[in-house]
Design an enzyme around this catalytic site. Structure first.
Site, PDB file in Angstrom:
ATOM      1  N   GLN A 164       6.328 -11.678  -3.778  1.00 45.25           N
ATOM      2  CA  GLN A 164       6.735 -10.505  -4.554  1.00 45.25           C
ATOM      3  C   GLN A 164       7.991 -10.834  -5.354  1.00 45.25           C
ATOM      4  OE1 GLN A 164       4.989  -7.653  -4.784  1.00 45.25           O
ATOM      5  NE2 GLN A 164       6.408  -6.942  -6.349  1.00 45.25           N
ATOM      6  N   ALA A 185       7.164  -4.161  -8.073  1.00 50.10           N
ATOM      7  CA  ALA A 185       8.083  -3.661  -7.048  1.00 50.10           C
ATOM      8  C   ALA A 185       9.189  -4.661  -6.759  1.00 50.10           C
ATOM      9  CB  ALA A 185       7.307  -3.376  -5.777  1.00 50.10           C
ATOM     10  N   SER A 190       7.223  -3.472  -2.085  1.00 46.36           N
ATOM     11  CA  SER A 190       5.826  -3.468  -2.521  1.00 46.36           C
ATOM     12  C   SER A 190       4.902  -3.033  -1.402  1.00 46.36           C
ATOM     13  CB  SER A 190       5.387  -4.857  -2.976  1.00 46.36           C
ATOM     14  OG  SER A 190       3.973  -4.867  -3.169  1.00 46.36           O
ATOM     15  N   HIS A 192       1.950  -3.827  -1.242  1.00 44.56           N
ATOM     16  CA  HIS A 192       1.102  -4.986  -0.913  1.00 44.56           C
ATOM     17  C   HIS A 192       1.652  -5.764   0.286  1.00 44.56           C
ATOM     18  CE1 HIS A 192      -1.864  -4.991  -4.224  1.00 44.56           C
ATOM     19  NE2 HIS A 192      -0.902  -4.396  -4.917  1.00 44.56           N
ATOM     20  N   ASP A 199      -5.716  -4.514  -4.723  1.00 46.45           N
ATOM     21  CA  ASP A 199      -6.124  -4.211  -6.086  1.00 46.45           C
ATOM     22  C   ASP A 199      -7.582  -4.619  -6.236  1.00 46.45           C
ATOM     23  OD1 ASP A 199      -3.502  -3.442  -6.703  1.00 46.45           O
ATOM     24  OD2 ASP A 199      -2.949  -5.499  -7.246  1.00 46.45           O
ATOM     25  N   GLU A 248      -2.456   3.716 -11.651  1.00 48.49           N
ATOM     26  CA  GLU A 248      -3.089   2.434 -11.316  1.00 48.49           C
ATOM     27  C   GLU A 248      -4.423   2.695 -10.641  1.00 48.49           C
ATOM     28  OE1 GLU A 248      -0.713  -0.349  -9.122  1.00 48.49           O
ATOM     29  OE2 GLU A 248       0.885  -0.393 -10.630  1.00 48.49           O
ATOM     30  N   HIS A 251      -5.460   0.203  -7.721  1.00 52.15           N
ATOM     31  CA  HIS A 251      -4.673  -0.045  -6.504  1.00 52.15           C
ATOM     32  C   HIS A 251      -5.063   0.969  -5.426  1.00 52.15           C
ATOM     33  CE1 HIS A 251      -0.699  -1.098  -4.427  1.00 52.15           C
ATOM     34  NE2 HIS A 251      -1.071   0.021  -3.801  1.00 52.15           N
TER      35      HIS A 251
HETATM   36 ZN   LIG Z   1      -1.517  -3.078  -6.436  1.00 50.74          ZN
END
Ligand SMILES: [Zn+2]
Length: 276
Positions: A164, A185, A190, A192, A199, A248, A251
């Site tokens: 990240q 982020a 994040s 993630h 995603d 998004e 996501h």
């Molecule tokens: Zn994402």
């Protein structure tokens, strides 16, 4: 701490026991909420919610969605550390990580696995991973999509703090800090990194992670069905003021079927769902 765990276990058992009751949960959410918080305090079983033919008891039997909301309420799941707000429920399926709430330094999810779904790339990579429960749900989501002739590809799942950091720095270097903070982020913030987000895109739009996916047949299918498998579109249209991110449609975030269904039905965001 062990009490928390115990409560969580009890909640999980209840989720299973009450899932049939929950099908009706979409309507009358407010009433259920009030009822639930009442029982949270007393610890009593609400006869209306308890399964009649179940032999257990003694354990609290709140509305599972309300219990989850109480346990993961935003205000209670964050602690100030060195001027940063750090979440204290990083391993919860309902953890909220955003621009105002970071994961603890060096956090790594405990049970990363590789879901058996189609990816948009073929090489080994950390981004193929998700936490076990989320990975299994993703497999079901993808299988169901395929049965409906919807072709989805996984593009990017787990992202370590380190990765990240390099992504964020890349955006800062190429587009500037202000743009970087809108599309990426800050390391530690994040979703993630939780292992609960991924995603997703489709070959029909060249597997891009762009708004065009939201308008595609696949993107529309995903928005309508993700909750059935425990996922939400985490950053909805016009949600930037609340989530901190632009729309998004690609996501998705795992929160479990009950929470995802409630969030979907209420057309709300994870932040608002846990606001209290
Ligand atoms: Zn994402």
């Amino acid at each position: 701490m062990s009490r928390m765990k115990h409560r969580r276990t009890a909640t999980m058992l209840l989720l299973l026991a009450l899932s049939s009751v929950l099908v009706l949960g979409g309507c009358g959410t407010d009433a259920a909420k009030e009822k639930g918080s009442e029982t949270t305090q007393t610890g009593e079983i609400d006869p209306a919610l308890a399964p009649k033919d179940d032999a257990t008891t003694g354990e609290e039997a709140n509305d599972p969605v309300t219990s989850m909301q109480t346990e993961n309420a935003l205000a209670q799941t964050v602690e100030q550390q060195n001027g940063k707000a750090i979440v204290n429920n990083a391993e919860s399926m309902l953890v909220v990580v955003n621009k105002e709430r970071s994961l603890p330094d060096g956090y790594e999810p405990p049970d990363l696995v590789e879901p058996n779904v189609k990816f948009s790339f073929s090489e080994e990579h950390e981004k193929r991973h998700m936490r076990k429960e989320a990975a299994e749900a993703l497999e079901k989501l993808f299988a169901n999509a395929e049965e409906n002739n919807i072709e989805l590809n996984a593009v990017s799942g787990y992202r370590s703090y380190k990765r990240q950091q390099s992504l964020y720095n890349y955006y800062v270097d190429t587009q500037g800090e202000e743009y970087a903070s809108r599309v990426s982020a800050v390391p530690g913030t994040s979703e993630h990194q939780t292992g609960l987000a991924i995603d997703v895109s489709s070959p029909s739009v060249g597997n891009v992670l762009e708004e065009v996916f939201g308008g595609s047949v696949e993107g529309k299918w995903l928005a309508e069905h993700a909750h059935e498998f425990g996922f939400i579109i985490r950053y909805p249209q016009d949600g930037e003021a609340i989530t901190g991110y632009l729309y998004e449609p690609w996501h998705i975030r795992y929160v479990g079927v009950e929470a995802a269904t409630a969030i979907y039905n209420q057309k709300t965001t994870l932040e608002q769902f846990l606001q209290e």
